[in-house]
Design a protein around this motif. Structure first.
Motif, PDB file in Angstrom:
ATOM      1  N   UNK A  61     -12.200   9.172   3.454  1.00 19.53           N
ATOM      2  CA  UNK A  61     -11.028   8.856   2.268  1.00 19.53           C
ATOM      3  C   UNK A  61     -11.374   9.277   1.033  1.00 19.53           C
TER       4      UNK A  61
ATOM      5  N   UNK B  75      -8.171   7.648  15.551  1.00 19.76           N
ATOM      6  CA  UNK B  75      -9.619   7.705  15.662  1.00 19.76           C
ATOM      7  C   UNK B  75     -10.141   6.354  15.614  1.00 19.76           C
ATOM      8  N   UNK B  76      -9.439   5.160  15.524  1.00 19.18           N
ATOM      9  CA  UNK B  76      -9.643   3.806  15.326  1.00 19.18           C
ATOM     10  C   UNK B  76      -9.331   3.057  16.359  1.00 19.18           C
TER      11      UNK B  76
ATOM     12  N   UNK C 193       3.698  -6.623  16.718  1.00 20.67           N
ATOM     13  CA  UNK C 193       2.885  -5.977  15.788  1.00 20.67           C
ATOM     14  C   UNK C 193       1.433  -6.302  15.768  1.00 20.67           C
TER      15      UNK C 193
ATOM     16  N   UNK D 286       6.665 -11.926   9.538  1.00 17.35           N
ATOM     17  CA  UNK D 286       7.557 -11.750   8.545  1.00 17.35           C
ATOM     18  C   UNK D 286       7.454 -12.729   7.122  1.00 17.35           C
TER      19      UNK D 286
ATOM     20  N   UNK E 109      -3.364  -9.365   7.993  1.00 16.47           N
ATOM     21  CA  UNK E 109      -3.490  -7.659   8.073  1.00 16.47           C
ATOM     22  C   UNK E 109      -3.209  -7.423   9.482  1.00 16.47           C
TER      23      UNK E 109
ATOM     24  N   UNK F 205     -10.282   7.992  -1.523  1.00 13.74           N
ATOM     25  CA  UNK F 205     -10.390   6.334  -2.263  1.00 13.74           C
ATOM     26  C   UNK F 205     -12.014   5.794  -1.918  1.00 13.74           C
TER      27      UNK F 205
ATOM     28  N   UNK G  75     -12.872   2.924  -2.446  1.00 14.14           N
ATOM     29  CA  UNK G  75     -12.936   1.743  -2.194  1.00 14.14           C
ATOM     30  C   UNK G  75     -12.485   1.339  -0.691  1.00 14.14           C
ATOM     31  N   UNK G  76     -12.197   2.486  -0.037  1.00 10.39           N
ATOM     32  CA  UNK G  76     -11.363   2.200   1.333  1.00 10.39           C
ATOM     33  C   UNK G  76     -12.501   1.923   2.287  1.00 10.39           C
ATOM     34  N   UNK G  77     -11.920   0.659   3.145  1.00  9.74           N
ATOM     35  CA  UNK G  77     -13.097   0.363   4.032  1.00  9.74           C
ATOM     36  C   UNK G  77     -12.937   0.893   5.426  1.00  9.74           C
TER      37      UNK G  77
ATOM     38  N   UNK H 297      -1.696   0.832  12.302  1.00  8.26           N
ATOM     39  CA  UNK H 297      -1.242   0.817  11.190  1.00  8.26           C
ATOM     40  C   UNK H 297      -2.445   1.161  10.129  1.00  8.26           C
ATOM     41  N   UNK H 298      -3.594   0.987  10.634  1.00  7.97           N
ATOM     42  CA  UNK H 298      -4.753   1.176  10.096  1.00  7.97           C
ATOM     43  C   UNK H 298      -5.041   2.738   9.716  1.00  7.97           C
ATOM     44  N   UNK H 299      -4.687   3.630  10.671  1.00  5.01           N
ATOM     45  CA  UNK H 299      -5.082   5.009  10.525  1.00  5.01           C
ATOM     46  C   UNK H 299      -4.016   5.837  11.350  1.00  5.01           C
TER      47      UNK H 299
END
Lengths: 366, 570
Positions: free
Chosen positions: A92, A53-54, A40, A138, A133, A94, A96-98, A47-49
């Motif tokens: 995005x 593109x990241x 992971x 777990x 992040x 949103x 507040x999206x980073x 997970x981020x996008x």
């Protein structure tokens, strides 16, 4: 009669072996793909996008690199400016999206004690930024903490540490003392285990504290790790940017593009550099998850080589069959071309006839 | 034939086995699939309250330390107290040795040496006068012919007096200069004092805020008034039209609104004016009292100066008389350079002797007991001396040597701790703080009394000062405190582990139930959220979700939106 029999057996064996190798090869390919997705911490980009593109980039520093929280903050500030200059904005809805998220850590040791008198001295990771992040270990209870929280006096214990201190996993919210300063347990996690993890550096217990706390109250070996997930509109944009701007020279750090490290191409590249792989001239101590990932890289490269060899056999057979068919063929390209031409001409002729007939009919009418 | 039969038998068995396996898989497909699903723990979204706390730790310090000092350096015989001890007024704190310390002894020797030097110089002068064959035809005070002996003695006496007077005069002049300086300082302060700097930061801010608010309100009021007048001129409305029905007349509507606004604004302006006057009054009152105090001080100093000046004049007069007498006595012998040199030597020796004597007397002047007692009831804060060593210089306001520092009983203590700028935003002066593990400290109350910039970390952080009161407080104690924001209620609260993030911002995963013929299926769906407040374990969120949803907190494997999951056993 007998000839047919042996012929069919040989053929059966032959087809059987080709199929077997194909199956083994496919199984290997599946195993490789599954193992690639198992780690992971290497999957942050996905997970981020959802779009590709990241990229996730990790840096590992030697002590000489002298990384400090200040140099990281400077890097973050410059990154924001660089993204604006490159016209990379958040698409995005949103607000507040980073665009990016990062984390850093230092290894060391720390002593934790409880009100009831239990105390352990454990391997510790002093973390900053959104460490969890990137490392979604777990949770057996409670939650993670982040470098952006208002208070920085949280601790995350691993299962063994929680057992030694309290005898239970349900300890989120309780107070422990580090350097006589009360800290709050944010959660309890299950750390990677197994032979590879142990070889990679996961010992008896490991606890996670804020970098600030490790620095003030524990033994701090210096920041040896920084990672970031950020937009990468063209391949290697993120990698080059981080490498050039993080503030350490190449002789003092190792930069890895996590999102690409298990790709087919990279695995082959590893084989090429296989001789010098074990050499370490940079005095960098990798955190345990990076050691695990490198172990996986080795294993997966080996599996890739085996898979290629295994596929080589059915592939050769296939090529031989194709060549044979080619040699046996009764047609040539030219004959096919002529047949097609013939067909086309005939069709054209038919159409012309039809048109002429229509004209004649029409004239008749008039 | 046999072969064929065996073959069919074999095929039949194979088909049966195959069908049985297929059947089993179908019936248990759900269970099998379930085991492959990630297992999740969920939590109900509920309303509640969040109190975010800022935590820190620091050392309790004496808010107002009092230095118990002595004027002279002495050797310490015994120390009777330790930091933290409570003492009553009059308790013996330390015992000092009665004899002067080495400093005093040295000074004593110096004075002796100076005295001897003075005597020697006087003798020298006498001898010179006697053996030099001078004309000593001067009358002594009694009208008799002076002998060289008595002449020498008289000259020496007058010289002594001259030196002493000169000393006093320079002392008085220095005192006068001192007083002048103090008066100048006060005058300067008086000229600087204004309402802009006399009040505390908060008071001044209140005043400027009030002025600004009033000015804004006046501007708005004026604007409304002008518009109202325009309407009155243009349409001929007057205030009596305010209550008539408009029947859709836009201009009249607007005019009515304007009049109402104007009245409302006027009321507000009145209130703001009152407010501004109040804040201004605070400052002007402070200014007046400060100025009055300063003027009073100035008057006292003037009186002091006049007294000093009078003494100075008296001494000057005396000096001129002495100088005249001296000149008279020495007028016959002033042409001898040897006598002149000897005479000057006497003056010099006298001056040195006076100086050293004065210093010695100053050291000796204050009566020092061998016992040092507590001047009031209180707690001992620190003891910088120990038996067997000399006392050391006091860093306190008074000069001298510190024996102990004490905290007056009942006087408050303070504690300071550093915070980040983020944390400082959530703390206000006046907030109450709690001691972590408060059961250990009986009724200790802590209140935030100040927030200032952290000089060690300029721009990066602030230092919070807490006022500490209570019983049995020991300075030097290290305590951990938490200062809480006022707790607030929120409609939707989830555990922190439910909040996730990606490049579309923060979100939670909700569990939706879909019923199917094979039982309930649970699907994870994404809901974007915004975190409005959080504390150590939970956060308040707003977003596109209902308050009775279930959010996923932890899972055995990563879960993506749209994926099917199974619920944990409890």
């Amino acid at each position: 009669m007998k000839r047919n029999h042996t012929f069919s057996l040989k053929k059966l064996l032959f087809t059987g072996s080709v199929l077997l190798f194909l199956v083994i090869g496919t199984v290997l390919a599946i195993v490789i793909s599954m193992l690639s997705n198992k780690l992971l911490p290497q999957q942050m980009a996905e997970r981020w996008s959802e779009e590709k593109d990241v990229a996730q980039i990790s840096c590992f520093f030697s002590v000489d690199a002298g990384m400090t929280v200040d140099s990281i903050e400077t890097f973050e500030h410059n990154l924001d400016n660089a993204l604006v200059e490159a016209s990379i904005y958040s698409t995005s809805l949103n607000e507040e999206a980073r665009l990016w998220a990062d984390a850093y850590s230092a290894t060391g040791k720390i002593t934790i004690s409880t009100d009831s008198g239990n105390s352990i001295t454990s391997d510790a990771l002093g973390v900053g930024g959104d460490f969890f992040l990137f490392h979604p270990l777990q949770l057996l209870g409670g939650s993670y903490f982040s470098g952006h929280d208002v208070n920085q006096d949280y601790v995350v214990l691993d299962r063994n540490a929680a057992w030694k201190l309290f005898g239970s996993n349900d300890v989120a919210g309780m107070t422990v003392y580090i350097g006589n300063i009360p800290h709050i347990i944010a959660g309890v996690v299950e750390v990677e285990s197994g032979k590879l993890a142990q070889a990679g550096g996961v010992n008896d217990t490991v606890v996670f504290v804020s970098y600030d706390s490790l620095n003030k109250y524990g033994v701090n070996h210096g920041i040896n790790h920084y990672e970031i997930v950020m937009p990468s509109p063209v391949s290697s944009y993120a990698f080059s940017y981080v490498k050039d701007n993080i503030g350490a020279s190449e002789a003092e750090m190792e930069v890895v593009e996590n999102s690409e490290r298990f790709s087919f191409f990279n695995r082959l590249k590893l084989i090429k550099g296989f001789a010098s792989r074990s050499m370490n001239g940079k005095a960098i101590i990798y955190p345990y998850w990076e050691n695990i990932a490198r172990g996986y890289e080795n294993i997966l490269s080996l599996l890739t080589v085996i898979m290629l060899l295994v596929f080589a056999y059915p592939a050769t057979v296939l090529i031989v069959i194709i060549v044979r068919l080619w040699k046996k063929k009764t047609w040539t390209l030219k004959s096919i071309f002529l047949i097609c031409k013939d067909k086309a001409e005939r069709k054209l002729e038919q159409r012309r006839m039809k048109k002429m007939k229509e004209e004649m009919d029409y004239e008749d009418l008039i | 034939m046999n072969e064929g039969k065996n073959k069919r038998e074999w095929i039949k068995n194979a088909v049966i086995v195959f069908l049985v396996i297929m059947l089993l898989l179908t019936f248990f497909s759900n269970t099998i699939m379930n085991y492959s699903l990630p297992e999740v723990a969920v939590q109900y979204v509920e309303s509640g309250s969040i109190t975010a706390k800022i935590r820190g730790n620091g050392v309790i310090e004496s808010g107002d330390p009092y230095y118990v000092t002595i004027e002279q350096q002495r050797k310490v015989e015994a120390v009777n107290v330790r930091p933290g001890d409570m003492v009553q007024e009059g308790d013996v704190l330390a015992v000092l040795s009665a004899s002067a310390s080495s400093d005093m002894k040295t000074k004593e020797q110096e004075v002796k040496a100076a005295e001897e030097a003075m005597d020697a110089a006087q003798k020298q002068f006498e001898t010179l006068l006697l053996t030099g064959g001078y004309d000593v035809s001067v009358m002594n005070n009694a009208g008799e012919m002076a002998s060289a002996d008595s002449l020498a003695k008289q000259i020496i006496k007058l010289k002594n007096k001259e030196t002493a007077l000169k000393d006093d005069i320079s002392g008085l002049e220095a005192d006068i200069a001192d007083v002048d300086e103090q008066m100048n300082a006060i005058s300067l302060q008086l000229s600087i004092n204004s309402i802009n700097n006399i009040g505390s930061e908060q008071e001044y801010k209140d005043y400027t805020d009030a002025v600004a608010a009033l000015s804004d309100a006046n501007t708005t009021l004026e604007r409304v008034r002008v518009e109202k007048e325009n309407y009155e001129i243009q349409y001929g409305f007057s205030e009596s039209d305010v209550n008539s029905t408009s029947n859709g007349d836009a201009a009249l509507d607007r005019y009515q609104t304007l009049v109402r606004d104007y009245n409302a604004m006027q009321t507000q302006v009145n209130w703001l004016t009152f407010n501004k006057n109040e804040t201004e009054k605070v400052l002007t009152e402070k200014l007046e009292s400060s100025n009055t105090g300063l003027n009073g001080q100035k008057n006292n100093l003037t009186v002091q100066k006049n007294n000093l000046q009078k003494s100075l004049d008296e001494k000057n007069t005396e000096l001129s008389k002495v100088s005249e007498d001296l000149a008279e006595l020495t007028k016959n012998i002033t042409d001898s350079s040897a006598l002149q040199t000897a005479s000057e030597a006497i003056t010099k020796a006298q001056e040195t002797y006076q100086e050293l004597l004065a210093e010695y007397e100053e050291m000796q002047g204050v009566a020092i007991d061998t016992e040092v007692v507590a001047p009031f009831t209180g707690t001992i804060v620190s003891v910088p001396i120990s038996a067997g060593t000399d006392t050391i210089d006091s860093p306190g306001e008074g000069k001298g040597y510190t024996i102990v520092t004490m905290q007056r009983e009942g006087r408050g203590y303070t504690m300071e701790f550093s915070v980040t700028n983020d944390q400082a935003k959530r703390i206000a002066v006046g907030d109450e703080a709690e001691v972590v593990n408060s059961w250990r400290y009986d009724n200790m109350t802590l209140t935030v009394s100040g927030i200032k910039n952290d000089l060690k970390n300029p721009g990066q952080g602030k230092v919070i000062t807490l006022d500490v009161r209570g019983d049995y407080i020991t300075p030097g104690q290290n305590i951990s405190v938490s200062v809480g924001e006022k707790s607030a209620n929120y409609d939707m609260i989830v555990p922190n582990s439910a909040i996730r993030e990606d490049n579309n911002g923060k979100f939670v995963l909700l569990v939706e139930t879909k019923s199917s013929p094979l039982g309930n299926r649970y699907i994870a769906t994404r809901a974007d959220v915004k975190v409005v407040a959080s504390d150590d374990t939970k956060s308040a969120i707003t977003g596109d979700l209902y308050a009775w949803s279930y959010v996923i907190t932890t899972s055995t494997a990563p879960v993506e939106a749209g994926q099917q999951v199974r619920l944990a056993e409890n």
